[in-house]
Design an enzyme around this catalytic site. Structure first.
Site, PDB file in Angstrom:
ATOM      1  N   HIS A 209     -88.503 -11.317  36.896  1.00 43.77           N
ATOM      2  CA  HIS A 209     -88.075 -10.357  35.877  1.00 43.77           C
ATOM      3  C   HIS A 209     -89.289  -9.696  35.225  1.00 43.77           C
ATOM      4  O   HIS A 209     -89.323  -8.470  35.046  1.00 43.77           O
ATOM      5  CB  HIS A 209     -87.230 -11.057  34.807  1.00 43.77           C
ATOM      6  CG  HIS A 209     -85.776 -11.126  35.158  1.00 43.77           C
ATOM      7  ND1 HIS A 209     -85.343 -11.533  36.394  1.00 43.77           N
ATOM      8  CD2 HIS A 209     -84.655 -10.846  34.431  1.00 43.77           C
ATOM      9  CE1 HIS A 209     -84.010 -11.503  36.416  1.00 43.77           C
ATOM     10  NE2 HIS A 209     -83.575 -11.079  35.247  1.00 43.77           N
ATOM     11  N   HIS A 293     -88.042 -18.459  31.404  1.00 44.04           N
ATOM     12  CA  HIS A 293     -89.317 -18.793  32.037  1.00 44.04           C
ATOM     13  C   HIS A 293     -90.314 -19.422  31.057  1.00 44.04           C
ATOM     14  O   HIS A 293     -90.229 -19.256  29.851  1.00 44.04           O
ATOM     15  CB  HIS A 293     -89.958 -17.560  32.686  1.00 44.04           C
ATOM     16  CG  HIS A 293     -89.231 -17.102  33.920  1.00 44.04           C
ATOM     17  ND1 HIS A 293     -89.403 -17.708  35.144  1.00 44.04           N
ATOM     18  CD2 HIS A 293     -88.333 -16.099  34.112  1.00 44.04           C
ATOM     19  CE1 HIS A 293     -88.644 -17.099  36.040  1.00 44.04           C
ATOM     20  NE2 HIS A 293     -87.971 -16.128  35.443  1.00 44.04           N
TER      21      HIS A 293
END
Length: 331
Positions: A209, A293
């Protein structure tokens, strides 16, 4: 003692006898090294680590986010609407599903919409002018980097290769191999692993991303930045290039039209659309920084994106042969 000297067509000018005439000083600012981004480019690039740092700090300091369970295997918080710390922490949020998951498509749309609506590209709306052709080649180069990193790199993409090189594996595949019922090669990628009902485990997972959002934003910023800078003279800034003879000059010396030499245009709907997509990219980058993340996964996603941007937009400034093919935005 002061004397006067008269030159043709001029008035009397005082001079100091016995003094040496001063040579005019060169007051022009030093040129920006071609191998480095310009000051404005560096300022824009600094936005990305600042967004990631802010998001990481927010996730640590926010009571709701800090107290929510985080699954390191899925790199996300609980997807249960009642337990997720925010709507944007859920992968099913509309912006993630419609925008981020199709991020390169939106970036491509914004780029071509700008390219074929901004008057600098050519007189005709869909004419393939040399400037537009070089812009398409730059898009192809950046798209190739996105494809190699996230889709396919002579086999698994670079993200999946990096995951396995750092010790990661697909739990389902490993178990099936031990039972003799499958070949581990079938689940060599993250997509195949998830499709088989397995999970990536261990290893380092570069944030796809962050990579996508940073790459798309930088690409649009480079392609439309010159138009914005010439629309607002306060942002105008000289890019320097290395010529075939080794001389360092302004990129304007290779400009083919007035647009490349400082001509101004209105922003137009194409530029505004690209700015809107870039702005939404930054917002979703912030949401990723807060809810998804680890900090190291986000850092490697950022660096991987910047490598591609540097290769396509900075290297041509010092390699005339490359610049002859893909050119520079606005030149």
């Amino acid at each position: 003692m002061v004397t006067t000297r008269r030159s043709a067509g001029s008035s009397m000018e005082p001079t100091a006898t016995g003094s040496t005439a001063r040579q005019p000083q060169n007051l022009s600012p030093p040129r920006n090294p071609p191998l480095l981004p310009t000051p404005t480019e560096r300022l824009l690039l600094a936005v990305f680590p600042l967004v990631l740092v802010f998001g990481t700090l927010f996730s640590v300091l926010s009571p709701e986010t800090r107290s929510a369970h985080y699954d390191h295997m899925t790199q996300s918080h609980s997807q249960d609407p009642s337990a997720a710390p925010s709507y944007f922490a859920r992968k099913s949020n509309i912006f993630n599903v419609v925008f981020v998951k199709r991020g390169w498509g939106w970036t491509t749309f914004a780029f071509y919409f700008f390219l074929f609506t901004h008057p600098s590209g050519g007189a005709g709306g869909l004419d393939i002018t040399p400037r537009r052709l070089r812009a398409v080649l730059r898009w192809a180069a950046v798209t190739a980097w996105w494809f190699l990193v996230t889709q396919w790199c002579f086999g698994p993409p670079m993200i999946d290769r990096g995951f396995r090189w750092t010790g990661g594996k697909c739990d389902m595949a490993e178990r099936d191999v031990l039972q003799g019922s499958a070949d581990i090669g079938e689940a060599f990628t993250a997509v195949a692993c998830k499709a088989a009902g397995g999970k990536w485990n261990g290893g380092h997972d570069i944030s796809g991303h962050v990579f996508l959002l940073v790459l798309g934003t930088c690409f649009l910023a480079q392609e439309i930045g010159w138009a914005v800078s010439r629309w607002s003279s306060r942002l105008a800034e000289e890019r320097c290039i290395v010529l075939p003879d080794g001389a360092v000059k302004s990129a304007n010396v290779e400009a083919e039209t007035a647009a490349g030499q400082g001509g101004g245009y209105a922003l137009g709907i194409g530029t505004r659309t690209a700015l809107g997509v870039a702005g939404l990219n930054l917002w979703m980058l912030l949401m990723t920084a807060i809810y998804f993340h680890t900090w190291f996964e986000k850092l490697t996603g950022l660096l991987t994106a910047l490598v591609g941007v540097y290769l396509v937009y900075i290297v041509p400034r010092v390699v005339p042969a490359v610049r002859a093919v893909i050119g520079l935005p606005g030149v």
